[in-house]
Design an enzyme around this catalytic site. Structure first.
Site, short mmCIF file in Angstrom:
data_model
loop_
_atom_site.label_atom_id
_atom_site.label_comp_id
_atom_site.label_asym_id
_atom_site.label_seq_id
_atom_site.Cartn_x
_atom_site.Cartn_y
_atom_site.Cartn_z
N HIS A 122 0.83 -1.21 0.00
CA HIS A 122 0.00 0.00 0.00
C HIS A 122 0.87 1.26 0.00
O HIS A 122 0.61 2.21 -0.75
CB HIS A 122 -0.91 -0.02 1.24
CG HIS A 122 -1.61 1.26 1.50
ND1 HIS A 122 -2.72 1.66 0.78
CD2 HIS A 122 -1.36 2.26 2.39
CE1 HIS A 122 -3.12 2.85 1.22
NE2 HIS A 122 -2.33 3.23 2.19
N HIS A 127 1.25 5.24 -2.10
CA HIS A 127 1.65 6.57 -1.63
C HIS A 127 2.91 7.15 -2.28
O HIS A 127 2.96 8.33 -2.60
CB HIS A 127 1.88 6.54 -0.11
CG HIS A 127 0.62 6.51 0.69
ND1 HIS A 127 -0.26 7.56 0.72
CD2 HIS A 127 0.08 5.55 1.50
CE1 HIS A 127 -1.30 7.26 1.51
NE2 HIS A 127 -1.10 6.04 1.98
N GLU A 167 -5.83 9.36 0.70
CA GLU A 167 -6.19 7.93 0.66
C GLU A 167 -7.22 7.60 -0.43
O GLU A 167 -7.10 6.57 -1.09
CB GLU A 167 -6.74 7.49 2.02
CG GLU A 167 -5.70 7.44 3.15
CD GLU A 167 -4.60 6.41 2.95
OE1 GLU A 167 -4.68 5.58 2.03
OE2 GLU A 167 -3.63 6.46 3.73
N SER A 186 -3.79 1.29 -4.73
CA SER A 186 -3.15 0.05 -4.27
C SER A 186 -4.15 -1.09 -4.10
O SER A 186 -3.81 -2.12 -3.53
CB SER A 186 -2.41 0.29 -2.95
OG SER A 186 -3.33 0.65 -1.94
FE LIG Z 1 -2.35 4.97 3.36
#
Ligand SMILES: [Fe+2]
Length: 256
Positions: A122, A127, A167, A186
């Protein structure tokens, strides 16, 4: 062991490489192969440009030091290891100084498509790439700057701002929307869900209360939309500037 190492890591010192097991590398391979199919169609153009700066390939889980080598040459961000979920105040404060706290552990191999907590897949796929984009970098840093000295209620609101942008944010592009939130980028399922058009879309307004964060079945029922990263950064800078310092941190103006 990773948690202990993360706790002991000091800013400015090298991050020790993690030796991932063959099973963990296989998990990385599986998720990477799946996402590579969907990302070119549904990720925003800035993400795809930045993704090409990183050497993400099957057979090797990238190390945080490698990520930092790229980020230092682009926007100056540093990814730091963290043992697990942090208090939002500390996590947000890091963003103000271009420090992104990242986990290093791998999700359980029995469920490569699911992780109940952020894991290295993730963090790396979701990110890290966009932190190399200048306008996105400013947007994230603005959220962090707003958190400095903020009261607890504002920290909670900023956690939601973070949730609905970093997010699960989407951005207008070519008459449609594309993903830039790490929770979408992700996740194969969340990417498909976003592309299906099943979720509601709303413009992001940090000056108004935001809905409760939810992760029911892993999919969002609505996404907040930015017109561009530049517009989002400008909006969040305005919001940060509008926040008054809490009483306890104000100087005595009468003595000025
Ligand atoms: Fe995150």
């Amino acid at each position: 062991m990773l948690a202990e190492r993360a706790k002991q890591h000091q800013i400015g010192t090298a991050i020790t490489d993690v030796e991932y097991t063959p099973e963990e590398v296989a998990t990385w391979n599986a998720v990477l192969a799946q996402l590579r199919e969907l990302l070119p169609r549904h990720a925003c153009r800035e993400y795809l440009r930045c993704l090409s700066l990183f050497d993400f390939r099957p057979g090797k889980v990238p190390q945080l030091e490698e990520m930092n080598a790229v980020l230092q040459c682009s926007t100056g961000w540093t990814v730091r290891p963290v043992a697990g979920l942090m208090h939002p105040r500390h996590f947000l404060a890091g963003l103000a100084f271009k420090h992104f706290h990242s986990t290093q552990y791998m999700r359980h191999p029995s469920k490569p498509n699911y992780t109940p907590e952020p894991d290295v897949v993730h963090e790396l796929i979701g990110h890290v790439p966009l932190l190399a984009d200048p306008a996105y970098s400013q947007l994230v840093q603005a959220i962090g700057a707003a958190s400095l000295g903020a009261d607890d209620k504002t920290i909670w609101h900023l956690t939601k701002v973070y949730w609905y942008t970093v997010e699960f944010g989407v951005v207008r592009e070519g008459g449609g929307i594309k993903a830039f939130g790490a929770g979408i980028l992700s996740s194969y399922g969340e990417l498909e869900h976003m592309a299906s058009g099943a979720a509601a879309l709303e413009p992001l307004d940090p000056f108004r209360p935001l809905p409760k964060m939810s992760y029911k079945d892993g999919y969002q029922s609505r996404y907040f939309v930015l017109d561009s990263f530049e517009a989002g950064a400008s909006l969040l800078h305005s919001y940060a500037a509008s926040l008054a310092l809490p009483e306890s941190l104000r100087g005595d103006a009468s003595q000025a």
